[in-house]
Scaffold this motif. Sequence first.
Motif, short mmCIF file in Angstrom:
data_model
loop_
_atom_site.label_atom_id
_atom_site.label_comp_id
_atom_site.label_asym_id
_atom_site.label_seq_id
_atom_site.Cartn_x
_atom_site.Cartn_y
_atom_site.Cartn_z
N VAL A 133 52.16 42.26 92.84
CA VAL A 133 53.55 42.13 92.45
C VAL A 133 54.45 42.45 93.64
O VAL A 133 54.23 43.43 94.36
N ILE A 178 56.67 45.92 85.23
CA ILE A 178 56.14 45.82 86.60
C ILE A 178 54.70 46.34 86.65
O ILE A 178 53.80 45.67 87.15
N ASP A 179 54.48 47.56 86.17
CA ASP A 179 53.14 48.14 86.22
C ASP A 179 52.15 47.33 85.38
O ASP A 179 50.98 47.21 85.73
N ALA A 206 58.64 42.74 94.32
CA ALA A 206 60.02 42.71 93.83
C ALA A 206 60.94 42.97 95.02
O ALA A 206 60.62 43.79 95.89
N HIS A 223 65.67 39.32 89.97
CA HIS A 223 66.32 40.20 89.00
C HIS A 223 67.66 39.71 88.46
O HIS A 223 68.18 38.68 88.86
N PHE A 235 59.19 38.85 91.71
CA PHE A 235 60.17 39.15 90.67
C PHE A 235 61.59 38.94 91.18
O PHE A 235 61.95 39.45 92.25
N GLU A 286 56.10 46.44 96.81
CA GLU A 286 54.95 45.71 96.31
C GLU A 286 53.88 46.67 95.82
O GLU A 286 53.80 47.82 96.27
N TRP A 317 64.25 47.40 87.50
CA TRP A 317 63.09 46.79 86.85
C TRP A 317 62.42 47.79 85.92
O TRP A 317 62.23 48.95 86.28
N ALA A 343 51.28 44.31 87.40
CA ALA A 343 50.58 44.74 88.61
C ALA A 343 49.16 45.23 88.32
O ALA A 343 48.34 45.33 89.23
N TRP A 376 54.99 51.64 90.05
CA TRP A 376 56.37 51.30 90.38
C TRP A 376 57.18 52.55 90.72
O TRP A 376 58.09 52.50 91.54
#
Length: 283
Positions: free
Chosen positions: A59, A50-51, A61, A36, A34, A23, A45, A54, A4
Motif C-alpha cells: 500500500v 489501510i491496514d 498513500a 484521498h 490510495f 507505504e 485515512w 496492506a 499505518w
Amino acid sequence: MTTWRTAPTRTIDVNGTKFAYRELGDPTGVPVVFLHHFTAVLDDWDPRVIDGVAAKHHVIAFDNRGVGSTGSEVPTDLEEMGADAIAFIKALGYDKVDLFGFSVGGAVAQMVALQAPDLVRRMVLAGTGPRGGGGIWKMPFIVGDAYAKAFLTRKDPRHFLFFPRNAEGKKAANDYFARLAERTADRDQPISQQARLAQLRAITGGGLHAPDDLSKITVPVLVANGDNDLMVASKLSADLANRLPNATLRIYPNSGHGGIFQHHQAFVPEVLDFLASKSAVAR
C-alpha cells in the motif's frame, strides 16, 4: 510489523516538488495507491482500511501536489491532479498499479486511468461519481452548511458530511475519529486554505464539465458508497458503475459518504477479494 500508525513519512522529488508518502505491506507485487478526499491529508485515512488492504498488498498513500506535507500548490483542475498522481507513481518507478480513490480521489483516479491507461490494473472507486455528474455544483453549499454546524457544535465537519445523524451513524463517526487519532507521532501537516479552495473549485468544475467517455476505462473497477451520500449522491455512484464497462457496485446500508469506513469490516474483505481476483468483474 509496520502498521499505518507507525509507517514512516517519506518524501520523493517529483519534477522539483517534494511529495510526501507512506507505504506498508509486502513490497512485492502490484502496489495499491490510495488517493484521498477533499481537505484530507495522510492522517485522514482510516487505519482499518489501510491496514486491512496492506495485510495482503503493498500500500502506498501520498499527499498530492500542495496537500499536507507535499510542496507547491493544489491545482484547480481534476486533470492536473491526475497528471500529478501519474508523475508521482512513475517517480517511484512503477509501471503498473492498482488505484484506490475515495471521494475526489476517485475522480482523480478516473483521470489517471484516462490519461495513462497502461498504468492501471484495477481500481476501487468509493464515495465518488463521474465527471459531469449532476448536482456536484451544490457541493460548496453542502460543505458550507456542514462547516457551520461543526463550528456551532465544536465537531469535525465530517460528522455531518460522512455519517448519518442517527444513533448508528453517530457511533460510527465517533469510532472513525478515534481510529484517526491512533497515530500520535510523525503527523502530517494540516490542509492549507489554498488547497481547500482549489480542491473545492476542482470538484465544482468537474461537476459542470462535459461527461468523460468512461467506456475507455476497461480495467475491472469496484464502485462503493453508502446508500445516502450527501456529498456525492449515491445514484451518481450507480451511474458511474453503469458507465464503466467492467464494474461492479456495492452500496452499504444506513450510511453516507463515509460508508466504507462505517462498514469497513465488510468493505475490506470485498476489496481484498476484488484485488485478488484473476477474472473480470461480473456486472
